[in-house]
Design a protein around this motif. Structure first.
Motif, mmCIF file in Angstrom:
data_model
loop_
_atom_site.group_PDB
_atom_site.id
_atom_site.type_symbol
_atom_site.label_atom_id
_atom_site.label_comp_id
_atom_site.label_asym_id
_atom_site.label_seq_id
_atom_site.Cartn_x
_atom_site.Cartn_y
_atom_site.Cartn_z
ATOM 1 N N GLU A 103 157.541 56.152 81.386
ATOM 2 C CA GLU A 103 157.898 56.961 80.223
ATOM 3 C C GLU A 103 159.018 56.275 79.460
ATOM 4 O O GLU A 103 159.951 55.732 80.052
ATOM 5 C CB GLU A 103 158.333 58.381 80.646
ATOM 6 N N GLY A 104 158.931 56.288 78.147
ATOM 7 C CA GLY A 104 159.953 55.670 77.313
ATOM 8 C C GLY A 104 159.610 55.820 75.848
ATOM 9 O O GLY A 104 158.449 56.029 75.486
ATOM 10 N N GLU A 105 160.622 55.700 75.008
ATOM 11 C CA GLU A 105 160.407 55.835 73.571
ATOM 12 C C GLU A 105 159.522 54.703 73.045
ATOM 13 O O GLU A 105 159.360 53.660 73.697
ATOM 14 C CB GLU A 105 161.751 55.817 72.835
ATOM 15 N N THR A 106 158.977 54.896 71.866
ATOM 16 C CA THR A 106 158.179 53.857 71.224
ATOM 17 C C THR A 106 159.018 52.595 71.044
ATOM 18 O O THR A 106 160.167 52.661 70.592
ATOM 19 C CB THR A 106 157.685 54.347 69.849
ATOM 20 N N GLY A 107 158.435 51.451 71.423
ATOM 21 C CA GLY A 107 159.120 50.178 71.223
ATOM 22 C C GLY A 107 160.030 49.748 72.340
ATOM 23 O O GLY A 107 160.707 48.726 72.233
ATOM 24 N N THR A 108 160.087 50.493 73.441
ATOM 25 C CA THR A 108 160.987 50.127 74.547
ATOM 26 C C THR A 108 160.374 49.094 75.490
ATOM 27 O O THR A 108 161.067 48.587 76.368
ATOM 28 C CB THR A 108 161.392 51.367 75.366
ATOM 29 N N GLY A 109 159.087 48.795 75.320
ATOM 30 C CA GLY A 109 158.480 47.734 76.128
ATOM 31 C C GLY A 109 157.704 48.221 77.329
ATOM 32 O O GLY A 109 157.684 47.580 78.374
ATOM 33 N N LYS A 110 157.027 49.336 77.174
ATOM 34 C CA LYS A 110 156.283 49.901 78.313
ATOM 35 C C LYS A 110 155.165 48.969 78.765
ATOM 36 O O LYS A 110 154.954 48.785 79.963
ATOM 37 C CB LYS A 110 155.724 51.289 77.923
ATOM 38 N N GLU A 111 154.446 48.384 77.803
ATOM 39 C CA GLU A 111 153.357 47.478 78.193
ATOM 40 C C GLU A 111 153.902 46.226 78.859
ATOM 41 O O GLU A 111 153.293 45.711 79.809
ATOM 42 C CB GLU A 111 152.504 47.104 76.989
ATOM 43 N N GLN A 112 155.056 45.717 78.401
ATOM 44 C CA GLN A 112 155.633 44.530 79.027
ATOM 45 C C GLN A 112 156.043 44.814 80.472
ATOM 46 O O GLN A 112 155.873 43.976 81.357
ATOM 47 C CB GLN A 112 156.842 44.042 78.227
ATOM 48 N N VAL A 113 156.569 46.004 80.738
ATOM 49 C CA VAL A 113 156.917 46.375 82.117
ATOM 50 C C VAL A 113 155.647 46.503 82.957
ATOM 51 O O VAL A 113 155.602 46.075 84.115
ATOM 52 C CB VAL A 113 157.737 47.679 82.135
ATOM 53 N N ALA A 114 154.591 47.081 82.360
ATOM 54 C CA ALA A 114 153.318 47.185 83.080
ATOM 55 C C ALA A 114 152.788 45.790 83.434
ATOM 56 O O ALA A 114 152.292 45.558 84.543
ATOM 57 C CB ALA A 114 152.294 47.942 82.231
ATOM 58 N N ARG A 115 152.902 44.863 82.498
ATOM 59 C CA ARG A 115 152.455 43.488 82.777
ATOM 60 C C ARG A 115 153.328 42.837 83.852
ATOM 61 O O ARG A 115 152.844 42.035 84.655
ATOM 62 C CB ARG A 115 152.470 42.657 81.497
ATOM 63 N N ALA A 116 154.613 43.161 83.851
ATOM 64 C CA ALA A 116 155.494 42.623 84.892
ATOM 65 C C ALA A 116 155.066 43.111 86.268
ATOM 66 O O ALA A 116 155.065 42.351 87.242
ATOM 67 C CB ALA A 116 156.941 43.036 84.601
ATOM 68 N N ILE A 117 154.694 44.393 86.374
ATOM 69 C CA ILE A 117 154.195 44.927 87.650
ATOM 70 C C ILE A 117 152.932 44.177 88.068
ATOM 71 O O ILE A 117 152.782 43.782 89.230
ATOM 72 C CB ILE A 117 153.911 46.439 87.519
ATOM 73 N N HIS A 118 152.033 43.975 87.108
ATOM 74 C CA HIS A 118 150.783 43.261 87.406
ATOM 75 C C HIS A 118 151.071 41.832 87.871
ATOM 76 O O HIS A 118 150.498 41.361 88.870
ATOM 77 C CB HIS A 118 149.896 43.250 86.161
ATOM 78 N N GLN A 119 151.966 41.150 87.153
ATOM 79 C CA GLN A 119 152.255 39.757 87.509
ATOM 80 C C GLN A 119 152.977 39.655 88.850
ATOM 81 O O GLN A 119 152.745 38.717 89.622
ATOM 82 C CB GLN A 119 153.079 39.115 86.395
#
Length: 493
Positions: free
Chosen positions: A198-214
């Protein structure tokens, strides 16, 4: 790109402060070099600057000797005559630019040639003086150049850190709250646990998701598949997620695999999961429970091994209470929850991310432009309602409009310019979150900014900071410890 995708993937981190909070340049580099062929002028410049500024000043008789000295040790500022034997000032500036030596150059000329001085500035000189210079003006100019050089040295250090200590997979941060998230990612890397971000728009939620995947890539070899739920109409969502068989509906000319199937042995990222229709929430819940599904129009069960990461800028707990999101699905998604802090609560990340974006958007074939001290202060004082995405856009614009390799406040977007009614920009009322929580965030952010500003004025002296703030020394010391502010960073070198 939101949290700052690093080109490489180092994983260690440290923590630092914000408004000019990167450590000052090392004392050894705060030196001045005077390059002048006239011995009397050399000596007078040296004595004036050492007595007035209390800083070490070295001297060189021509450009050739200056280059040798610049190669041997770092200098913050160089003051050079334009007309000298052997290697003149113009050639010296050319060599400095060619070798990319980190020194701020001020030129002097005793021949009244303003054209030459202007040409030197076009080549990269910071400013010029006509000889004999006014002593007070010389000292003021050198002090200003030293402040600019310190900021540029700090940004150069940040550039090194970007590829070194402050990157976790594809995420950049120096914020302690983000370190906790990175540690959590490390704990869940070897599992298939469902994650809710959860986070505001533009905080980088997809980048954190990709970090978990990587971070999980050694154990889970499948792909990262993203689904932007808000962009899919309800009629197509089931087919997109689960796929369909040939002829299952009009237009289904061939069998098609859905996103769950494509993400097998990998990660499925459900962005803006709060926009999933209620009718689809039931089917999604069943897949998460049973780890199997059928394609639309099919009757063969397909088993999957997928980590699901869901993200939203809405408060799902509130949506559950309002009957807009299924409670059972919420608890199924909310196995591990990550709350991404907005950029306004991560001020220590602003210089780091701004530097990264400047590198990213620098003109091809040119060195990245430098952020002036005034521009950096403008970035640090802004509330960033659009978070990191807004910062990235601001830096892209600044790189396009910057001149002479320096980003100034006027190169920043208009919405970053000062407005009437100070403080209004930071007071965004978010009705999806409790008032007490938002007031606490605003108070914390303001206290941090106030203490840092007071410490800068007090030059790191806690007692004087307490007097400025009207608090007791004990209260100020407690707040400095609470916010992990390094007072040494504000003390003169």
């Amino acid at each position: 790109m939101s949290v700052g995708a690093a080109e490489r993937e180092p994983r260690d981190l440290v923590e630092a402060d914000s408004t000019a909070d990167a450590p000052p340049a090392p004392e050894s580099s705060r030196r001045i070099l005077v390059v002048e062929d006239n011995e009397d002028t050399r000596q007078s410049f040296q004595q004036l600057l050492e007595l007035s500024l209390g800083i070490d000043v070295d001297i060189a008789r021509d450009g050739t000797q200056a280059l040798t000295m610049l190669a041997e040790r770092p200098y913050s500022v160089m003051i050079t005559d334009l007309r000298m034997p052997k290697l003149d000032g113009m050639k010296l500036i050319e060599e400095i630019q060619a070798r990319r030596l980190p020194v701020t150059t001020i030129v002097t000329t005793g021949h009244g040639s303003i054209d030459e001085a202007v040409q030197a500035m076009r080549m990269g000189a910071y400013d010029f003086l006509t000889k004999p210079p006014d002593p007070q003006h010389l000292c003021v100019l050198v002090e200003r150049a030293l402040r600019e050089r310190t900021l540029q040295d700090e940004l150069a250090a940040l550039r090194a850190q970007i590829g070194d200590r402050h990157a976790f997979w594809n995420v950049l941060s120096k914020c302690p709250r983000m370190f906790e998230i990175f540690e959590l990612i490390g704990h869940i890397a070897e599992t298939t646990t469902t994650v809710l971000i959860e986070g505001e728009t533009g905080t980088g939620k997809e980048q954190v998701a990709r970090a978990i995947h990587q971070a999980s890539s050694q154990h889970r070899r499948g792909p990262f598949v993203a689904v932007h739920c808000a962009a899919l109409p309800e009629t197509l969502m089931e087919s997109e997620l689960f796929g369909h068989e040939k002829g299952s509906f009009t237009g289904a000319a061939a069998q098609r695999k859905g996103r769950f199937e494509l993400a097998n042995n990998g990660t499925l990222f459900l962005d803006e999961c709060g926009d999933i229709p209620m009718s689809m929430q039931v089917k999604l819940l069943r897949v998460l429970q049973e780890r199997r599904f059928e394609r639309v129009g099919g009757n063969q069960a397909i088993e999957i091994d997928v980590r699901v990461i869901a993200a939203t800028n809405r408060n799902l707990e509130v949506m559950v209470k309002e009957g807009k999101f299924r409670e059972d699905l919420y608890y199924r998604l909310n196995v591990v929850k990550i709350d991404l802090p907005p950029l306004r609560l991560r001020p220590e990340d602003i210089p780091l991310l701004a530097t990264y974006f400047i590198q990213k958007y620098a003109r091809s074939g040119n060195n990245p432009p430098h952020l002036s001290q005034e521009a950096m202060e403008r970035l640090l004082s802004f509330a960033w309602p659009g978070n990191i995405r807004q910062l990235e856009n601001a830096m892209e614009r600044a790189c396009v409009t910057a001149r002479n390799g320096i980003i100034r406040p006027e190169n920043l977007p208009p919405d970053l310019q000062p407005k009437a009614g100070p403080g209004k920009a930071s007071l965004r009322a978010d009705l999806t979150r409790p008032l007490a929580e938002q007031l606490a965030e605003i108070t914390t952010a303001f206290e941090k900014r106030y203490l840092r500003k007071a410490l800068r004025k007090a030059r790191g002296h806690v007692g004087r900071c307490a007097k400025i703030s009207g608090l007791s020394r004990r209260s100020v010391s407690a707040k400095i410890a609470q916010y992990k502010i390094d007072t040494a960073a504000y003390k003169p070198k």
